[in-house]
Design a protein around this motif. Structure first.
Motif, short mmCIF file in Angstrom:
data_model
loop_
_atom_site.label_atom_id
_atom_site.label_comp_id
_atom_site.label_asym_id
_atom_site.label_seq_id
_atom_site.Cartn_x
_atom_site.Cartn_y
_atom_site.Cartn_z
N MET A 1 0.85 -1.19 0.00
CA MET A 1 0.00 0.00 0.00
C MET A 1 0.89 1.25 0.00
O MET A 1 1.84 1.32 0.75
N ARG A 2 0.56 2.18 -0.81
CA ARG A 2 1.30 3.46 -0.87
C ARG A 2 0.64 4.43 0.09
O ARG A 2 -0.54 4.76 -0.07
N TYR A 3 1.37 4.91 1.07
CA TYR A 3 0.83 5.83 2.06
C TYR A 3 1.03 7.27 1.63
O TYR A 3 2.04 7.61 1.02
N ARG A 4 0.05 8.12 1.97
CA ARG A 4 0.11 9.53 1.63
C ARG A 4 -0.31 10.35 2.86
O ARG A 4 -1.13 9.91 3.67
N ILE A 5 0.22 11.56 2.94
CA ILE A 5 -0.17 12.48 4.01
C ILE A 5 -1.66 12.76 3.89
O ILE A 5 -2.18 12.99 2.80
N GLY A 6 -2.35 12.71 5.02
CA GLY A 6 -3.79 12.96 5.06
C GLY A 6 -4.62 11.69 5.10
O GLY A 6 -5.82 11.75 5.40
N MET A 7 -4.01 10.56 4.79
CA MET A 7 -4.75 9.29 4.83
C MET A 7 -5.13 8.95 6.26
O MET A 7 -4.35 9.18 7.19
N VAL A 8 -6.32 8.40 6.43
CA VAL A 8 -6.77 7.90 7.73
C VAL A 8 -6.80 6.38 7.61
O VAL A 8 -7.48 5.83 6.74
N ILE A 9 -6.02 5.73 8.48
CA ILE A 9 -5.90 4.27 8.41
C ILE A 9 -5.95 3.69 9.81
O ILE A 9 -5.83 4.40 10.81
N GLU A 10 -6.09 2.37 9.86
CA GLU A 10 -6.10 1.68 11.15
C GLU A 10 -4.79 0.93 11.31
O GLU A 10 -4.24 0.39 10.35
N GLY A 11 -4.28 0.94 12.52
CA GLY A 11 -3.04 0.24 12.81
C GLY A 11 -3.09 -0.37 14.19
O GLY A 11 -4.07 -0.23 14.92
N LYS A 12 -1.99 -1.02 14.55
CA LYS A 12 -1.90 -1.71 15.84
C LYS A 12 -0.69 -1.19 16.60
O LYS A 12 0.41 -1.14 16.05
N VAL A 13 -0.89 -0.78 17.84
CA VAL A 13 0.20 -0.28 18.68
C VAL A 13 1.15 -1.44 18.97
O VAL A 13 0.74 -2.47 19.50
N THR A 14 2.43 -1.24 18.60
CA THR A 14 3.42 -2.31 18.80
C THR A 14 4.42 -1.99 19.90
O THR A 14 5.11 -2.88 20.39
N GLY A 15 4.50 -0.73 20.28
CA GLY A 15 5.43 -0.35 21.34
C GLY A 15 5.12 1.04 21.84
O GLY A 15 4.60 1.88 21.11
N ILE A 16 5.44 1.27 23.12
CA ILE A 16 5.18 2.57 23.73
C ILE A 16 6.44 3.04 24.44
O ILE A 16 7.08 2.28 25.16
N GLN A 17 6.78 4.29 24.20
CA GLN A 17 7.89 4.96 24.87
C GLN A 17 7.34 6.23 25.50
O GLN A 17 6.24 6.67 25.15
N PRO A 18 8.07 6.85 26.43
CA PRO A 18 7.57 8.08 27.05
C PRO A 18 7.29 9.20 26.04
O PRO A 18 6.47 10.06 26.29
N TYR A 19 7.94 9.17 24.89
CA TYR A 19 7.77 10.23 23.89
C TYR A 19 6.71 9.91 22.85
O TYR A 19 6.34 10.76 22.05
N GLY A 20 6.19 8.68 22.79
CA GLY A 20 5.19 8.35 21.80
C GLY A 20 4.96 6.86 21.67
O GLY A 20 5.52 6.05 22.40
N ALA A 21 4.10 6.51 20.69
CA ALA A 21 3.74 5.11 20.48
C ALA A 21 4.04 4.71 19.03
O ALA A 21 3.76 5.46 18.10
#
Length: 132
Positions: A1-21
């Motif tokens: 799949m080719r991703y573009r800015i503005g796309m709304v998609i579903e994903g799965k959280v694979t890791g979490i750090q204090p600065y983000g996921a």
């Protein structure tokens, strides 16, 4: 799949750090939701918002041209705060005073500029007299 800015998609959280996921978008592509893009307002602990394995709907807000890193946002999908309709009857807007029709511009500064220059020069003269 080719991703573009503005796309709304579903994903799965694979890791979490204090600065983000980190979010897996497909088998080969991963993006990052920076903590500031998790929601509007202050976030004291990202672990209170997201968990590893959680499915999230995100918007692609940036793709780095060189590294192909993808920046994601949950905040962009939140309902925008409508300050016009808070605690106001329907079909009635609060009026916020602005000075957009006042056309003074820089005139007050220009009017006082000579006075300020004279005052600054006088202060410099006083300081040089004290130091001599």
């Amino acid at each position: 799949m080719r991703y573009r800015i503005g796309m709304v998609i579903e994903g799965k959280v694979t890791g979490i750090q204090p600065y983000g996921a980190f979010v897996s978008l497909d088998n080969d592509t991963q993006g990052l939701i920076h903590i500031s893009e998790c929601r509007n307002g202050y976030i004291s602990d990202i672990y209170d918002l997201l968990q590893v394995g959680q499915r999230v709907r995100v918007m692609i807000i940036d793709i780095d041209e060189y590294t192909q890193k993808i920046s994601l946002s949950l905040r962009c999908l939140e309902k925008k705060f409508d300050f016009y309709h808070t605690s106001v009857a329907p079909n009635q807007y609060k009026h916020y005073w602005t000075n957009r029709h006042v056309e003074e511009g820089f005139a007050p500064i220009a009017d006082r500029l000579d006075e300020w220059v004279e005052q600054a020069l006088a202060d410099i003269d006083k300081k040089s007299e004290k130091s001599s």
